[in-house]
Design an enzyme around this catalytic site. Structure first.
Site, PDB file in Angstrom:
ATOM      1  N   LYS A   4       3.062  -7.613  -9.163  1.00 13.13           N
ATOM      2  CA  LYS A   4       2.488  -8.549 -10.136  1.00 13.13           C
ATOM      3  C   LYS A   4       1.429  -7.939 -11.056  1.00 13.13           C
ATOM      4  O   LYS A   4       1.473  -8.165 -12.275  1.00 13.13           O
ATOM      5  CB  LYS A   4       1.948  -9.789  -9.429  1.00 13.13           C
ATOM      6  CG  LYS A   4       3.056 -10.712  -8.915  1.00 13.13           C
ATOM      7  CD  LYS A   4       2.490 -11.954  -8.265  1.00 13.13           C
ATOM      8  CE  LYS A   4       3.592 -12.964  -7.951  1.00 13.13           C
ATOM      9  NZ  LYS A   4       4.500 -12.518  -6.875  1.00 13.13           N
ATOM     10  N   ALA A  45       6.844  -5.713  -3.083  1.00 12.55           N
ATOM     11  CA  ALA A  45       6.742  -7.171  -3.134  1.00 12.55           C
ATOM     12  C   ALA A  45       5.730  -7.556  -4.215  1.00 12.55           C
ATOM     13  O   ALA A  45       5.783  -7.047  -5.333  1.00 12.55           O
ATOM     14  CB  ALA A  45       6.403  -7.751  -1.763  1.00 12.55           C
ATOM     15  N   SER A  46       4.743  -8.394  -3.904  1.00 17.27           N
ATOM     16  CA  SER A  46       3.848  -8.917  -4.941  1.00 17.27           C
ATOM     17  C   SER A  46       2.824  -7.914  -5.454  1.00 17.27           C
ATOM     18  O   SER A  46       2.065  -8.244  -6.378  1.00 17.27           O
ATOM     19  CB  SER A  46       3.139 -10.179  -4.439  1.00 17.27           C
ATOM     20  OG  SER A  46       4.051 -11.253  -4.403  1.00 17.27           O
ATOM     21  N   VAL A  47       2.794  -6.716  -4.925  1.00 17.54           N
ATOM     22  CA  VAL A  47       1.997  -5.663  -5.568  1.00 17.54           C
ATOM     23  C   VAL A  47       2.597  -5.356  -6.941  1.00 17.54           C
ATOM     24  O   VAL A  47       1.948  -4.747  -7.790  1.00 17.54           O
ATOM     25  CB  VAL A  47       1.919  -4.414  -4.669  1.00 17.54           C
ATOM     26  CG1 VAL A  47       1.056  -3.328  -5.298  1.00 17.54           C
ATOM     27  CG2 VAL A  47       1.353  -4.778  -3.287  1.00 17.54           C
TER      28      VAL A  47
END
Length: 395
Positions: free
Chosen positions: A75, A71-73
């Site tokens: 980014k 997921a947002s890891v």
């Protein structure tokens, strides 16, 4: 008399005892199904443990090399790619995204379509949003915008078309809103270089850091964790529910829509904000490179720019005391945040159940990848883990 770890003053315990206690309680109370936790100080590993189950239904135990949907890891990986390309002169972060995505021209409420720069996408200052960040019935619902971890098989052209039909929440560079900006940025980077985003991540991040398990595809499906969400069993006790494509979870005023099978569909676009899979060990390699001022990846000034607050606190939607850098939040005021972390701590998480932080002043890098949302991202476990790491740190 042997007291349980939770009954002993935290400062009297070793770091291992304290972190074990936080992890064991989360598992015993069924707030987590499984987790991998790694802690490094001054570049040396001081704690590493895989605990619980990677797949509860098959009774597969968690291992340190378990692969998670990040997921947002994702980014900070893509943010680092953008800064590296800027260093190399292959992109200009202040150029308008329309240089590479000429059809992407979302409008303000007055019908104007202002230019959006790559830097504004990177810093979530573009005026875009996430579907899960909007109340039901918004234009993001109307246009069925994907948040990058749902809708298997959707291609980037179609999602950019949908996103481009939504209204900008503010004029670029006049505010902050967590958004699909890195998905747009990722495609712009691919167009600018003529290189697909997964290949850019591999060449500029994974290869230099010898990452074996992290990218936009799963390196070994036998090691992929099952993922779970908060739930209640028939008897009223807590029991995380196994996620499937179409699982939903309430999130403030919005809804998180999950599709764990998305990564198996090769037609799914590589989401620069949420599309990667990887291991805790690989995430720690990235964090350590950033903590060391860029390491093998970035020039010191590029790494410093990631870790500085481009939008200072306070920010609506973030906890008090936190600003936002490139790819994660930056601690601006530890007192306002009520945290033992040092000013300048760089931290974020992921909606599949992850959290991480770098505290450069204390030489700390901490990764906790779990398979349980949202406890592993923003629940009590994240606070217990943080406090366990800092308790008695300088004793």
């Amino acid at each position: 008399m042997n007291l349980p770890a939770s009954a002993v003053p935290a400062a009297a315990l070793s770091l291992r005892d304290r972190v074990d206690d936080a992890l064991d309680r989360a598992l015993a109370e069924r707030r987590l199904v499984g987790a991998v936790v790694l802690v490094a100080r001054d570049g040396e590993p001081v704690y590493r443990r895989a605990a619980g189950q990677a797949d509860r239904e098959s009774d597969r135990l968690m291992r340190e090399d378990t692969i998670f949907l990040l997921a947002s890891v994702t980014k900070p990986f893509v943010a680092a790619v953008a800064l590296k390309l800027a260093e190399q002169g292959r992109i200009d972060l202040d150029a308008p995204v329309t240089r590479w995505l000429p059809q992407f021209r979302p409008q303000l409420a007055d019908g104007s379509a202002p230019e959006i720069s790559l830097r504004q996408l990177l810093a979530h200052r573009s005026g875009l949003s996430y579907r899960f960040g909007e109340a039901a019935g918004s234009d993001y619902d109307t246009h069925a915008v994907s948040d990058g971890f749902d809708q298997p098989g959707l291609d980037i052209e179609e999602n950019l078309r949908r996103l481009g039909a939504t209204r900008l929440r503010f004029a670029p560079d006049t505010g902050f809103k967590y958004s699909l900006g890195l998905d747009v940025l990722g495609e712009a980077l691919a167009r600018a270089t003529g290189t697909p985003l997964p290949q850019l991540v591999q060449e500029l991040i994974a290869a230099p850091l010898a990452m074996a398990d992290t990218g936009f595809q799963v390196a070994d499906y036998k090691r992929l964790a099952a993922h779970y969400s908060d739930g209640v069993a028939a008897d009223g006790s807590r029991r995380p529910l196994r996620m499937h494509d179409g699982s939903e979870l309430a999130f403030f005023d919005g809804v998180l829509r999950y599709a764990p099978g998305r990564i198996e569909k090769t037609a799914s676009y590589p989401s620069g904000g949420a599309g990667m899979a990887g291991s805790a060990g690989d995430v720690l390699k990235l964090l350590e490179a950033l903590r060391r001022g860029g390491g093998e990846l970035l020039a010191p000034e590029s790494a410093a720019s990631m870790l500085q607050p481009h939008t200072p606190a306070p920010i609506e939607g973030l906890d008090p005391g936190w600003g936002y850098g490139y790819g994660a939040a930056v601690l601006v005021d530890p007192v306002a945040a009520a945290t033992p972390q040092s000013r300048g701590t760089f931290a974020w998480g992921g909606v599949y159940g992850h959290s991480w932080f770098i505290d450069p002043q204390r030489g700390l890098s901490v990764v906790a990848l779990t398979n349980t949302a949202l406890e592993g991202m923003s629940g009590q476990f994240t606070l217990d883990l943080r406090d366990a790491v800092y308790a008695g740190l300088d004793a």
